[in-house]
Design an enzyme around this catalytic site. Structure first.
Site, PDB file in Angstrom:
ATOM      1  N   TRP A  72      15.053  -2.632   5.597  1.00 41.38           N
ATOM      2  CA  TRP A  72      15.069  -1.100   5.785  1.00 41.38           C
ATOM      3  C   TRP A  72      15.362  -0.832   7.328  1.00 41.38           C
ATOM      4  CZ3 TRP A  72      12.744   2.551   8.322  1.00 41.38           C
ATOM      5  CH2 TRP A  72      12.597   3.925   7.830  1.00 41.38           C
TER       6      TRP A  72
ATOM      7  N   ASP B 294       7.801  -5.333   0.011  1.00 39.91           N
ATOM      8  CA  ASP B 294       8.760  -6.090   0.518  1.00 39.91           C
ATOM      9  C   ASP B 294      10.177  -5.218   1.030  1.00 39.91           C
ATOM     10  OD1 ASP B 294       9.962  -8.458   1.560  1.00 39.91           O
ATOM     11  OD2 ASP B 294      10.266  -9.517  -0.421  1.00 39.91           O
TER      12      ASP B 294
ATOM     13  N   GLU C  69       2.044 -17.635   4.677  1.00 39.82           N
ATOM     14  CA  GLU C  69       3.301 -18.048   5.298  1.00 39.82           C
ATOM     15  C   GLU C  69       3.839 -17.107   6.304  1.00 39.82           C
ATOM     16  OE1 GLU C  69       2.561 -17.738   1.795  1.00 39.82           O
ATOM     17  OE2 GLU C  69       2.260 -19.792   1.461  1.00 39.82           O
TER      18      GLU C  69
ATOM     19  N   LEU D 134     -10.995   4.826  -5.480  1.00 41.61           N
ATOM     20  CA  LEU D 134     -10.149   3.821  -5.253  1.00 41.61           C
ATOM     21  C   LEU D 134     -10.850   2.670  -4.460  1.00 41.61           C
ATOM     22  CD1 LEU D 134      -7.151   2.623  -5.881  1.00 41.61           C
ATOM     23  CD2 LEU D 134      -6.618   3.498  -3.833  1.00 41.61           C
TER      24      LEU D 134
ATOM     25  N   HIS E  32       8.079  -1.708   9.442  1.00 44.24           N
ATOM     26  CA  HIS E  32       6.594  -1.798   9.223  1.00 44.24           C
ATOM     27  C   HIS E  32       6.269  -0.691   9.376  1.00 44.24           C
ATOM     28  CE1 HIS E  32       7.433  -6.256   8.490  1.00 44.24           C
ATOM     29  NE2 HIS E  32       7.511  -6.575  10.033  1.00 44.24           N
TER      30      HIS E  32
ATOM     31  N   LEU F 286       6.960 -14.547  -6.919  1.00 42.72           N
ATOM     32  CA  LEU F 286       5.868 -14.159  -6.893  1.00 42.72           C
ATOM     33  C   LEU F 286       4.907 -14.544  -5.675  1.00 42.72           C
ATOM     34  CD1 LEU F 286       3.196 -12.793  -8.564  1.00 42.72           C
ATOM     35  CD2 LEU F 286       2.915 -15.096  -9.727  1.00 42.72           C
TER      36      LEU F 286
HETATM   37  C1  FPP Z   1       7.374  -7.239   3.972  1.00 36.65           C
HETATM   38  O1  FPP Z   1       8.505  -6.776   4.441  1.00 36.65           O
HETATM   39  C2  FPP Z   1       6.095  -6.557   4.867  1.00 36.65           C
HETATM   40  C3  FPP Z   1       5.229  -7.238   5.403  1.00 36.65           C
HETATM   41  C4  FPP Z   1       5.290  -8.610   5.411  1.00 36.65           C
HETATM   42  C5  FPP Z   1       4.202  -6.584   6.027  1.00 36.65           C
HETATM   43  C6  FPP Z   1       3.773  -5.457   5.344  1.00 36.65           C
HETATM   44  C7  FPP Z   1       2.904  -4.581   6.109  1.00 36.65           C
HETATM   45  C8  FPP Z   1       3.069  -3.014   6.085  1.00 36.65           C
HETATM   46  C9  FPP Z   1       3.441  -2.352   5.009  1.00 36.65           C
HETATM   47  C10 FPP Z   1       2.357  -2.403   7.252  1.00 36.65           C
HETATM   48  C11 FPP Z   1       0.599  -2.419   7.153  1.00 36.65           C
HETATM   49  C12 FPP Z   1      -0.027  -2.334   5.821  1.00 36.65           C
HETATM   50  C13 FPP Z   1      -1.229  -1.841   5.589  1.00 36.65           C
HETATM   51  C14 FPP Z   1      -1.683  -2.044   4.270  1.00 36.65           C
HETATM   52  C15 FPP Z   1      -2.017  -1.178   6.608  1.00 36.65           C
HETATM   53  P1  FPP Z   1       9.512  -7.964   5.242  1.00 36.65           P
HETATM   54  O2  FPP Z   1       9.282  -7.913   6.756  1.00 36.65           O
HETATM   55  O3  FPP Z   1       9.296  -9.275   4.633  1.00 36.65           O
HETATM   56  O4  FPP Z   1      11.055  -7.369   4.940  1.00 36.65           O
HETATM   57  P2  FPP Z   1      12.462  -8.210   4.764  1.00 36.65           P
HETATM   58  O5  FPP Z   1      12.008  -9.119   3.556  1.00 36.65           O
HETATM   59  O6  FPP Z   1      13.396  -7.073   4.637  1.00 36.65           O
HETATM   60  O7  FPP Z   1      12.719  -8.928   6.077  1.00 36.65           O
END
Ligand code: FPP
Length: 247
Positions: free
Chosen positions: A25, A20, A67, A131, A37, A195
């Site tokens: 960031w 998260d 969600e 892994l 991302h 969670l």
């Molecule tokens: C949460 O940050 C992150 C996500 C919903 C997406 C996670 C995806 C990646 C790390 C890239 C792809 C991953 C793989 C495994 C190839 P957020 O957008 O909710 O951040 P915020 O809470 O600061 O808005």
């Protein structure tokens, strides 16, 4: 802090991560959310490498929740494209490192390009013994449990299963994670203490570790910190300290 202090005989078999903070960031760097991302993918690479080094057997990453479909369409599309591209680009290297790719979640709701890429990656790495990297995509714990209940109800309706014989084992067997041990450690980044519908059934006895660090800044050092914290804890599973020591 270095990996030297870690007890290598007490590394969790299964680590689950709620990644998260990508959006925040990006914002703090004056960039669009998708930039966060992209940076998040780099963090995934570092964590996978470290888990491989430490002999972790399962790493489950919450990459896209049920969600998350409610996010703006442009972000959803950009995330799906990033996933497809990342899987395509990273799979050969993961394969070289003996990583086996898996997925949990509602595959039917994912774009075809994403399913195809995942199937290809799963096929290419299916014989690997290192892994197990499990991507939770279009996943939520409640969706998974609901789906399991539907399947169990069908077995009851067809007379193949007696309701009195439904045990915890039966339910576990109908979850997406039927072949995967429960996680010993669940990490959530970015200072959120929830969670968020992740591995609800499987995390009944899981140790949680929360950190303020935003996901793109999560690296080997951060994972070692989480593991050191985990190793300080006593896992009693409802027993007393004395019972644990006797065993
Ligand atoms: C949460 O940050 C992150 C996500 C919903 C997406 C996670 C995806 C990646 C790390 C890239 C792809 C991953 C793989 C495994 C190839 P957020 O957008 O909710 O951040 P915020 O809470 O600061 O808005």
């Amino acid at each position: 802090m270095s990996a030297v202090q870690l007890d290598l005989n007490n590394i969790p078999k299964h680590i689950a991560i709620i990644m998260d903070g990508n959006g925040r960031w990006a914002k703090s760097n004056g960039k669009a959310r998708i930039y966060g991302h992209h940076a998040g993918v780099e963090a995934v690479r570092k964590v996978v490498e470290t888990c491989t080094e430490l002999g972790v057997q399962y790493l489950t990453l919450y990459a896209f929740s049920t969600e998350n479909w409610k996010r703006p369409e442009a972000e959803v599309n950009a995330l799906m494209e990033l996933l497809v591209r990342t899987i395509r680009k990273e799979t050969p290297e993961l394969d070289k490192n003996n990583v086996r790719i898996g997925m949990i979640g509602d595959g039917h709701s994912l774009p075809k390009a994403c399913i195809d890429e995942l199937e290809e990656a799963k096929k290419m790495t299916s014989a690997n013994t290192g892994l197990n990297l499990i991507l939770a995509l279009s996943y939520s714990g409640r969706w998974e449990i609901t789906h399991a209940v539907q399947q169990i109800a069908q077995k009851v309706q067809s007379g193949e299963l007696n309701p009195a014989d439904i045990s915890e084992k039966t339910i576990s067997a109908y979850l997406n994670t039927s072949a995967i041990p429960d996680p010993e450690l669940l990490i959530r980044t970015s200072g959120e203490y929830r969670l968020s519908n992740f591995l609800l059934w499987q995390s009944a006895y899981t140790e949680y570790y929360f950190t303020e660090t935003l996901w793109p800044d999560f690296d080997k050092n951060e994972l070692v910190k989480a593991l050191l914290d985990y190793q300080k804890r006593e896992r009693r599973f409802g027993k007393t300290t004395e019972q644990i020591k006797v065993r």
